[in-house]
Design a protein around this motif. Structure first.
Motif, PDB file in Angstrom:
ATOM      1  N   UNK A   1      13.455  10.545   1.238  1.00 12.11           N
ATOM      2  CA  UNK A   1      13.405  10.554   2.698  1.00 12.11           C
ATOM      3  C   UNK A   1      12.193   9.787   3.201  1.00 12.11           C
ATOM      4  N   UNK A   2      11.062   9.957   2.515  1.00  9.81           N
ATOM      5  CA  UNK A   2       9.861   9.220   2.914  1.00  9.81           C
ATOM      6  C   UNK A   2      10.107   7.715   2.794  1.00  9.81           C
ATOM      7  N   UNK A   3      10.726   7.302   1.692  1.00  8.00           N
ATOM      8  CA  UNK A   3      10.996   5.878   1.499  1.00  8.00           C
ATOM      9  C   UNK A   3      11.929   5.343   2.570  1.00  8.00           C
ATOM     10  N   UNK A   4      12.892   6.173   3.009  1.00 12.31           N
ATOM     11  CA  UNK A   4      13.874   5.718   4.004  1.00 12.31           C
ATOM     12  C   UNK A   4      13.237   5.476   5.367  1.00 12.31           C
ATOM     13  N   UNK A   5      12.248   6.284   5.722  1.00  9.01           N
ATOM     14  CA  UNK A   5      11.654   6.158   7.057  1.00  9.01           C
ATOM     15  C   UNK A   5      10.256   5.548   7.004  1.00  9.01           C
ATOM     16  N   UNK A   6       9.826   5.117   5.818  1.00 11.92           N
ATOM     17  CA  UNK A   6       8.461   4.631   5.660  1.00 11.92           C
ATOM     18  C   UNK A   6       8.139   3.447   6.539  1.00 11.92           C
ATOM     19  N   UNK A   7       9.053   2.487   6.652  1.00 14.01           N
ATOM     20  CA  UNK A   7       8.789   1.297   7.462  1.00 14.01           C
ATOM     21  C   UNK A   7       8.657   1.659   8.933  1.00 14.01           C
TER      22      UNK A   7
ATOM     23  N   UNK B   1       0.824  -1.202   0.000  1.00 17.49           N
ATOM     24  CA  UNK B   1       0.000   0.000   0.000  1.00 17.49           C
ATOM     25  C   UNK B   1       0.859   1.253   0.000  1.00 17.49           C
ATOM     26  N   UNK B   2       1.947   1.215   0.766  1.00 13.50           N
ATOM     27  CA  UNK B   2       2.836   2.375   0.802  1.00 13.50           C
ATOM     28  C   UNK B   2       3.464   2.629  -0.559  1.00 13.50           C
ATOM     29  N   UNK B   3       3.974   1.573  -1.184  1.00 16.30           N
ATOM     30  CA  UNK B   3       4.586   1.718  -2.501  1.00 16.30           C
ATOM     31  C   UNK B   3       3.565   2.196  -3.526  1.00 16.30           C
TER      32      UNK B   3
END
Length: 645
Positions: free
Chosen positions: A88-94, A40-42
């Motif tokens: 940056x969003x991808x780096x901290x998304x999890x 869902x995030x991707x």
């Protein structure tokens, strides 16, 4: 002397990137509809990033074509800011998903950069109105603590605001963005593919052939064609441009004023947004928001939409009669060939397949997936031009990708407003205030909803207009006891009709350069032609039988249909005059009063006004018969005059 570098290779490279990005976005929408997404995030982050990149690279391509390379620096800066923010969003998304992350100042700065890029893309695609709404929402979240009355809230810091509108699924990357990606993009691509394989021009030929012998001629054809195209396009202005380039000049040629021609096209294109089965893709997102099955929403919207288009046909016919405009000569009408009939299957068969899949219980997304596949296949089978030039399919995907990118950006911008409204609870407080002001008066509440919806929907495409209007106005109308499906259709109508309501009137501004007329004048004429559209939502609330899904009785349906038909006739004749005679001001006022009176929800008023309206129609009919009897008989060419004595 050194020569300057040739910009053409760079221009071709940028054009290729823009082309690949748009096609990739279209294909992603089709793939997700058919096979779903892995994360869902991707899905949300990826679709937004790709849409933003498509629009930015397309603008860079345009700068190169215009010979303005010095302006490219701004686009490159926006592209770089977008890249940093999304990385940056991808780096901290999890860590954000599990809630174990503490924000740093750099996170807030990159989030602000992402919002700035979003605002600039929104401005380029839709102008300042939507940007102003979003910026006011952010300012309200930051400084609402200093405001009086219902607007006051506890106050939020910049970090808290950014956590909601950027780093969560309650703002920019909220549920609406997911619904658009998984459900609506495939229907946008479907409309683009139909145009690419040649179904669009053929349907327009059918519209002209079917309506050409009517007094309105091309104006009636514009209504029919725009109703078909508009339901798929999801953009009123796009529909105006797509069909108006052919219909508006022909309407003017038949003798209608230019401003009236633009008004007809704008009104007809707006109606396509609430015409089933697709309803400009708003039906799907309405189903997701309300939990009501998609087919139930289509059924509820069917009769109101048909009455709206019937009112347009009547208004145009009477206008043509009052201006003594004759039907198109038979020799000028398009002759439908076997190829035309075969090409019509490119539209009819995918539509039938789509409805069959949804009736069988499968998702609308799956129906859209197979509609796209079948449209492409039928294009190759039925159209020799597609077989000779298969690249038209890729061009259709590119056009669909560009349209999808704009819708994604608009919905992402609306996510800012949604996030702020959820943070502050302003929507519920606003609903409470409306209820306090209107007291027990449902009508006064509906009038306030109408005005608010017209203001909030101005300048926006259908889907984001619906989202922002229902967010603010929905709770208030539902608190008055109106069924959910009718409440949502009420705000959809006025959110859509805001596109023809001056001063913004985005559909009128789209029609103005084609008609070569003043956009405000076009908007005024469009509102006059579509006047019944402003009344139908009220009729729907007070007569739920019209929806066919709630409070339905056959007697109630017959009674409301009779009264609504009388209102259409009375309003249309009041505005256009009747036959070749002009009505005086008292007569027009009487018709308007009776047209409203037959809809007043008081049985004795309804009955009295209905009887008076029927008597007036009988008088009109008798007047026409007398006029036809008194008219001199035309001389026959084969008559031999008598000799004088």
């Amino acid at each position: 002397m050194e020569s300057t570098p040739n910009p053409r290779p760079l221009g071709r490279a940028v054009a290729s990137l823009a082309w690949i990005g748009a096609v990739a976005l279209a294909l992603a929408g089709v793939w997700i509809a058919g096979f779903g997404g892995t994360s869902e995030t991707l899905l949300r982050i990826g679709s937004f990033t790709l849409a933003a990149c498509v629009l930015l690279v397309s603008r860079i391509q345009l700068r190169l074509e215009q010979g303005k390379p010095w302006l490219i620096a701004l686009d490159l800066m926006l592209l770089a800011a977008l890249g940093v923010a999304m990385q940056r969003y991808a780096a901290i998304g999890e860590a954000l998903e599990i809630g174990l992350y503490f924000f740093q100042p750099s996170d807030i700065a990159t989030g602000v950069a992402g919002v700035v890029v979003l605002m600039e893309l929104t401005r380029r695609a839709f102008g300042l109105p939507l940007v102003v709404v979003c910026l006011l929402a952010v300012a309200y979240a930051l400084y609402g603590r200093y405001l009086p009355w219902i607007f006051e809230h506890g106050g939020y810091s910049l970090q808290q605001v950014m956590q909601v509108i950027w780093y969560s699924f309650d703002g920019v990357f909220g549920r609406p963005l997911s619904v658009v990606t998984t459900l609506i993009l495939v229907f946008i691509v479907f409309g683009a593919i139909l145009e690419a394989v040649g179904a669009g021009p053929v349907l327009l030929r059918f519209a002209f052939a079917a309506t050409g012998r009517m007094r309105g001629g091309p104006a009636h054809a514009a209504i029919a064609a725009s109703g078909v195209f508009g339901t798929m396009s999801g953009s009123v202005s796009g529909n105006v441009v797509g069909t108006g380039v052919m219909t508006i000049p022909m309407i003017v040629k038949r003798g209608f004023p230019a401003r009236y021609a633009g008004g007809v096209e704008a009104a007809a294109s707006s109606g396509g947004q609430f015409m089933p089965p697709i309803m400009g893709a708003v039906a799907f997102i309405m189903s997701d928001v309300t939990g009501i099955p998609y087919l139930t929403i289509c059924l509820a919207a069917l009769l109101p939409a048909l009455f709206y288009y019937a009112s347009l046909f009547v208004a145009v016919h009477l206008e043509a009669v009052s201006r003594d405009i004759r039907p198109i000569p038979r020799r000028e009408l398009p002759v439908l060939t076997g190829h035309d009939w075969r090409m019509s299957l490119c539209f009819l068969l995918p539509l039938a397949l789509m409805l069959a899949i949804m009736i069988s219980g499968r998702s609308p997304a799956m129906a859209g997936f197979w509609a796209v596949i079948s449209a492409i296949g039928l294009g190759f089978v039925l159209n020799p031009e597609v077989r000779r030039s298969p690249q038209v399919i890729l061009e259709g995907l590119r056009q669909g990708g560009l349209a999808a990118a704009q819708i994604l950006i608009a919905v992402a911008a609306i996510g800012i407003v949604i996030g702020v409204m959820n943070m502050t609870g302003l929507g519920l407080r606003f609903a409470g205030i409306i209820q306090d002001i209107s007291g027990d008066s449902l009508f006064l509440s509906l009038v306030m909803m109408m005005l608010g919806s017209l203001v909030l929907g101005m300048g926006m495409p259908t889907v984001p207009a619906y989202l922002i209007v229902i967010l603010v106005m929905g709770p208030a109308i539902q608190m008055m006891g109106v069924p959910v499906v009718i409440a949502h259709l009420f705000v959809v109508y006025f959110g859509v009709l805001s596109s023809i309501t001056p001063p913004v009137a985005i559909a009128a501004f789209a029609a103005a350069p084609i008609a070569k007329a003043n956009p405000v004048a076009i908007g005024v004429d469009a509102c006059r032609i579509a006047l019944i559209g402003f009344i139908i939502p009220f009729v729907l609330v007070y007569n739920p039988s019209l929806s066919l899904v709630t409070g339905f009785t056959w007697a109630g349906l017959a009674w409301v249909c009779l009264r609504l038909a009388l209102t259409i006739w009375l309003f249309s004749t009041g505005f256009s005059g009747f036959a070749s005679a002009r009505l005086g001001a008292p007569e027009r006022g009487l018709r308007f009063a009776l047209g409203l009176g037959v809809l007043v929800p008081m049985i004795w008023v309804e009955a009295a006004c209905t009887l008076l309206a029927l008597a007036l129609i009988w008088r009109d009919w008798q007047g026409r018969l007398r006029d036809s009897d008194d008219a001199p008989a035309p001389e026959r060419a084969d008559t031999i005059p008598a000799e004088a004595p």
